[in-house]
Scaffold this motif. Structure first.
Motif, PDB file in Angstrom:
ATOM      1  N   ARG A  18       0.824  -1.201   0.000  1.00  0.00           N
ATOM      2  CA  ARG A  18       0.000   0.000   0.000  1.00  0.00           C
ATOM      3  C   ARG A  18       0.863   1.257   0.000  1.00  0.00           C
ATOM      4  O   ARG A  18       2.049   1.215   0.334  1.00  0.00           O
ATOM      5  N   ASN A  19       0.259   2.384  -0.372  1.00  0.00           N
ATOM      6  CA  ASN A  19       0.995   3.646  -0.509  1.00  0.00           C
ATOM      7  C   ASN A  19       0.275   4.773   0.214  1.00  0.00           C
ATOM      8  O   ASN A  19      -0.953   4.888   0.136  1.00  0.00           O
ATOM      9  N   VAL A  20       1.056   5.621   0.883  1.00  0.00           N
ATOM     10  CA  VAL A  20       0.527   6.843   1.486  1.00  0.00           C
ATOM     11  C   VAL A  20       1.428   8.000   1.076  1.00  0.00           C
ATOM     12  O   VAL A  20       2.645   7.948   1.272  1.00  0.00           O
ATOM     13  N   PHE A  21       0.837   9.029   0.495  1.00  0.00           N
ATOM     14  CA  PHE A  21       1.581  10.234   0.134  1.00  0.00           C
ATOM     15  C   PHE A  21       1.082  11.372   1.013  1.00  0.00           C
ATOM     16  O   PHE A  21      -0.087  11.757   0.946  1.00  0.00           O
ATOM     17  N   VAL A  22       1.963  11.883   1.874  1.00  0.00           N
ATOM     18  CA  VAL A  22       1.603  12.938   2.816  1.00  0.00           C
ATOM     19  C   VAL A  22       1.967  14.285   2.227  1.00  0.00           C
ATOM     20  O   VAL A  22       3.113  14.507   1.814  1.00  0.00           O
ATOM     21  N   ILE A  23       1.007  15.192   2.187  1.00  0.00           N
ATOM     22  CA  ILE A  23       1.187  16.513   1.596  1.00  0.00           C
ATOM     23  C   ILE A  23       1.135  17.579   2.682  1.00  0.00           C
ATOM     24  O   ILE A  23       0.121  17.719   3.379  1.00  0.00           O
ATOM     25  N   ASP A  24       2.223  18.307   2.853  1.00  0.00           N
ATOM     26  CA  ASP A  24       2.216  19.483   3.725  1.00  0.00           C
ATOM     27  C   ASP A  24       1.611  20.623   2.910  1.00  0.00           C
ATOM     28  O   ASP A  24       2.241  21.138   1.983  1.00  0.00           O
ATOM     29  N   SER A  25       0.400  21.015   3.242  1.00  0.00           N
ATOM     30  CA  SER A  25      -0.281  22.045   2.441  1.00  0.00           C
ATOM     31  C   SER A  25       0.408  23.400   2.531  1.00  0.00           C
ATOM     32  O   SER A  25       0.177  24.267   1.688  1.00  0.00           O
ATOM     33  N   LEU A  26       1.250  23.590   3.577  1.00  0.00           N
ATOM     34  CA  LEU A  26       1.854  24.899   3.837  1.00  0.00           C
ATOM     35  C   LEU A  26       0.762  25.963   3.962  1.00  0.00           C
ATOM     36  O   LEU A  26       0.990  27.137   3.696  1.00  0.00           O
ATOM     37  N   SER A  27      -0.421  25.535   4.366  1.00  0.00           N
ATOM     38  CA  SER A  27      -1.577  26.426   4.389  1.00  0.00           C
ATOM     39  C   SER A  27      -2.646  25.850   5.292  1.00  0.00           C
ATOM     40  O   SER A  27      -2.376  25.042   6.186  1.00  0.00           O
ATOM     41  N   GLY A  76      -2.855  29.718  -3.481  1.00  0.00           N
ATOM     42  CA  GLY A  76      -2.480  30.646  -2.424  1.00  0.00           C
ATOM     43  C   GLY A  76      -3.573  30.769  -1.384  1.00  0.00           C
ATOM     44  O   GLY A  76      -4.678  30.268  -1.550  1.00  0.00           O
ATOM     45  N   LEU A  77      -3.253  31.458  -0.291  1.00  0.00           N
ATOM     46  CA  LEU A  77      -4.220  31.651   0.788  1.00  0.00           C
ATOM     47  C   LEU A  77      -4.111  33.068   1.342  1.00  0.00           C
ATOM     48  O   LEU A  77      -3.017  33.565   1.612  1.00  0.00           O
ATOM     49  N   LEU A  78      -5.261  33.707   1.497  1.00  0.00           N
ATOM     50  CA  LEU A  78      -5.357  35.026   2.126  1.00  0.00           C
ATOM     51  C   LEU A  78      -6.314  34.933   3.305  1.00  0.00           C
ATOM     52  O   LEU A  78      -7.288  34.180   3.260  1.00  0.00           O
ATOM     53  N   PHE A  79      -6.044  35.694   4.360  1.00  0.00           N
ATOM     54  CA  PHE A  79      -6.948  35.696   5.512  1.00  0.00           C
ATOM     55  C   PHE A  79      -7.219  37.125   5.968  1.00  0.00           C
ATOM     56  O   PHE A  79      -6.406  38.034   5.760  1.00  0.00           O
ATOM     57  N   MET A  80      -8.398  37.323   6.570  1.00  0.00           N
ATOM     58  CA  MET A  80      -8.757  38.591   7.186  1.00  0.00           C
ATOM     59  C   MET A  80      -9.329  38.298   8.563  1.00  0.00           C
ATOM     60  O   MET A  80     -10.253  37.490   8.713  1.00  0.00           O
ATOM     61  N   GLY A 112      -3.625  39.142   5.705  1.00  0.00           N
ATOM     62  CA  GLY A 112      -2.326  38.524   5.473  1.00  0.00           C
ATOM     63  C   GLY A 112      -2.396  37.378   4.480  1.00  0.00           C
ATOM     64  O   GLY A 112      -3.475  37.012   3.995  1.00  0.00           O
ATOM     65  N   LEU A 113      -1.253  36.807   4.184  1.00  0.00           N
ATOM     66  CA  LEU A 113      -1.118  35.720   3.225  1.00  0.00           C
ATOM     67  C   LEU A 113      -0.298  34.587   3.823  1.00  0.00           C
ATOM     68  O   LEU A 113       0.543  34.817   4.705  1.00  0.00           O
ATOM     69  N   ALA A 114      -0.532  33.375   3.343  1.00  0.00           N
ATOM     70  CA  ALA A 114       0.335  32.257   3.678  1.00  0.00           C
ATOM     71  C   ALA A 114       1.590  32.359   2.815  1.00  0.00           C
ATOM     72  O   ALA A 114       1.505  32.501   1.598  1.00  0.00           O
ATOM     73  N   SER A 115       2.749  32.320   3.455  1.00  0.00           N
ATOM     74  CA  SER A 115       4.009  32.422   2.720  1.00  0.00           C
ATOM     75  C   SER A 115       4.343  31.090   2.056  1.00  0.00           C
ATOM     76  O   SER A 115       3.715  30.061   2.320  1.00  0.00           O
ATOM     77  N   ASP A 116       5.350  31.094   1.191  1.00  0.00           N
ATOM     78  CA  ASP A 116       5.786  29.865   0.529  1.00  0.00           C
ATOM     79  C   ASP A 116       6.307  28.842   1.536  1.00  0.00           C
ATOM     80  O   ASP A 116       6.347  27.646   1.244  1.00  0.00           O
ATOM     81  N   GLU A 117       6.705  29.315   2.713  1.00  0.00           N
ATOM     82  CA  GLU A 117       7.211  28.423   3.761  1.00  0.00           C
ATOM     83  C   GLU A 117       6.112  27.961   4.708  1.00  0.00           C
ATOM     84  O   GLU A 117       6.368  27.202   5.645  1.00  0.00           O
ATOM     85  N   GLY A 118       4.878  28.446   4.480  1.00  0.00           N
ATOM     86  CA  GLY A 118       3.771  28.005   5.314  1.00  0.00           C
ATOM     87  C   GLY A 118       3.528  28.830   6.551  1.00  0.00           C
ATOM     88  O   GLY A 118       2.799  28.411   7.452  1.00  0.00           O
ATOM     89  N   ARG A 119       4.111  30.026   6.621  1.00  0.00           N
ATOM     90  CA  ARG A 119       3.818  30.946   7.718  1.00  0.00           C
ATOM     91  C   ARG A 119       2.625  31.812   7.328  1.00  0.00           C
ATOM     92  O   ARG A 119       2.352  32.021   6.146  1.00  0.00           O
ATOM     93  N   LEU A 120       1.922  32.344   8.321  1.00  0.00           N
ATOM     94  CA  LEU A 120       0.855  33.294   8.055  1.00  0.00           C
ATOM     95  C   LEU A 120       1.395  34.683   8.332  1.00  0.00           C
ATOM     96  O   LEU A 120       1.574  35.084   9.483  1.00  0.00           O
ATOM     97  N   ASP A 121       1.675  35.432   7.261  1.00  0.00           N
ATOM     98  CA  ASP A 121       2.322  36.739   7.368  1.00  0.00           C
ATOM     99  C   ASP A 121       1.304  37.858   7.200  1.00  0.00           C
ATOM    100  O   ASP A 121       0.530  37.884   6.233  1.00  0.00           O
ATOM    101  N   ILE A 122       1.303  38.812   8.129  1.00  0.00           N
ATOM    102  CA  ILE A 122       0.416  39.971   8.044  1.00  0.00           C
ATOM    103  C   ILE A 122       0.959  40.953   7.003  1.00  0.00           C
ATOM    104  O   ILE A 122       2.144  41.277   6.989  1.00  0.00           O
ATOM    105  N   THR A 123       0.069  41.406   6.109  1.00  0.00           N
ATOM    106  CA  THR A 123       0.483  42.333   5.053  1.00  0.00           C
ATOM    107  C   THR A 123      -0.173  43.710   5.177  1.00  0.00           C
ATOM    108  O   THR A 123       0.410  44.705   4.767  1.00  0.00           O
TER     109      THR A 123
END
Length: 276
Positions: free
Chosen positions: A107-116, A153-157, A187-198
C-alpha cells in the motif's frame, strides 16, 4: 485501484463526492474544556464560549492512531495536513504513513504538507479528486499535485486577535488595540507556510480593497476561489461578488469554517484559498 483522500480538520468540510474521504480531527483546548473538531462539533457554540474565555488556549494535532483510523484499509492514500509551520499534524501523519506502509508493504501513502489551511487545502483536495478520476498512476498523481501546489495561495482577514493572544502567538496589548480600533488584519500564507500579516485596514470597505489588491499581487487571475467564513456570511458574499467582477471567474464557493479555522479566524474572520 482503491484510493482515499484524507485531511486533517483544518481543511473544514471536504466537499467532493467522486473519491472516498476521511478527516482526522484536531482539538481546541482550554483550561476548562476540550473541543474535538469533528462532525459533532458545534463551532458556533465553541466560538461563543471562547469569546468569553480569558485563560490560555491551545490546539492539538491528530495522533498517529487518528490518522491510521482515517486511512482505513485503502490501498492508496493521499493525506493533506495543515502547514507544518502551524502544527505538528504533518509530522504525525508522516509517522502514521510509515507505520501503515510497514504493516501493509503493498500500500501507498503520500503525505502533503499544504503549507496552508482552510480553502487552499480544499483546492488541493479537489485537484486530487480530478487526478484520481482521470485514471493516471499513483506516482504520477504525486508529481502533479506537488506541482499544482505552486499555483495556489491563501489570504486571511481577521477582526479579532483574542484567541491568538490567548494562544501566545500575539501580545494581548496588540489584540486589545486592534479590537478597540475596529482594525481588520489581512495577510497571506508564505511559501514556507507561515501566516504573514500584510495590511491593517479599518472597516470592511478598506479591507475589501486590500483583499483584492493582495490577491492580484499574489497572482490570482480567473481560477477557482474558495471562501471560508466564521459567522460572517454577509461579508463573504460581498467578497464573492467583488472577486467575480475583478477576476472574471464564477467558480467561487463559500462555506463556514470548521472548528480549528474558527478558533484562529474568530467571529468575523475570512479565509480565502485561490488559484493563481
Amino acid at each position: 485501484m482503491n484510493y482515499k483522500i484524507v485531511a486533517d480538520s483544518s481543511a473544514d468540510k471536504i466537499k467532493i463526492t467522486g473519491v472516498p474521504t476521511a478527516s482526522a480531527p484536531l482539538k481546541i483546548i482550554t483550561n476548562e474544556r476540550e473541543f474535538i473538531d469533528d462532525e459533532n462539533l458545534n463551532s458556533d457554540e465553541m466560538v461563543a464560549y471562547l469569546k468569553g474565555y480569558s485563560g490560555k488556549s491551545s490546539t492539538a494535532c491528530p495522533g498517529v492512531n487518528d490518522w491510521l483510523t482515517a486511512f482505513g484499509d485503502s490501498e492508496n492514500v493521499f493525506c493533506i495536513t495543515i502547514s507544518s509551520n502551524l502544527s505538528g499534524s504533518f509530522n504525525s501523519a508522516c509517522l502514521a504513513a510509515s507505520e501503515y506502509e510497514t504493516t501493509y508493504p503493498d500500500r501507498n501513502v503520500f503525505v502533503i504538507d499544504s503549507l496552508s489551511t482552510g480553502g487552499e487545502m480544499q483546492l488541493i483536495i479537489e485537484k486530487l479528486e480530478e487526478l484520481i478520476l482521470s485514471g493516471i498512476a499513483f506516482d504520477e498523481i504525486c508529481k502533479k499535485i506537488t506541482e499544482y501546489q505552486k499555483s495556489t495561495g491563501l489570504l486571511f482577514m481577521l477582526q479579532s486577535l483574542k484567541n491568538l493572544a490567548n494562544n501566545g502567538r500575539v501580545s494581548h496589548a496588540v489584540a486589545k488595540i486592534s479590537g478597540i480600533l475596529g482594525i481588520r488584519i489581512i495577510g497571506l500564507a508564505s511559501d514556507e507556510g507561515r501566516l504573514d500579516i500584510t495590511d491593517k485596514s479599518r472597516g470592511d470597505k478598506k479591507a475589501l480593497a486590500s483583499i483584492i489588491e493582495r490577491m492580484k499581487i499574489a497572482g490570482c487571475k480567473n481560477g477557482k476561489i474558495r471562501i471560508s467564513h466564521c459567522q460572517n456570511e454577509t461579508f463573504a458574499e460581498t467578497i464573492k461578488d467583488a472577486l467575480e467582477r475583478e477576476f472574471n471567474t464564477t467558480d467561487i464557493k463559500i462555506q463556514k469554517t470548521g472548528g480549528l479555522c474558527s478558533f484562529y479566524a474568530e467571529s468575523g474572520g475570512i479565509i480565502i484559498g485561490f488559484e493563481k
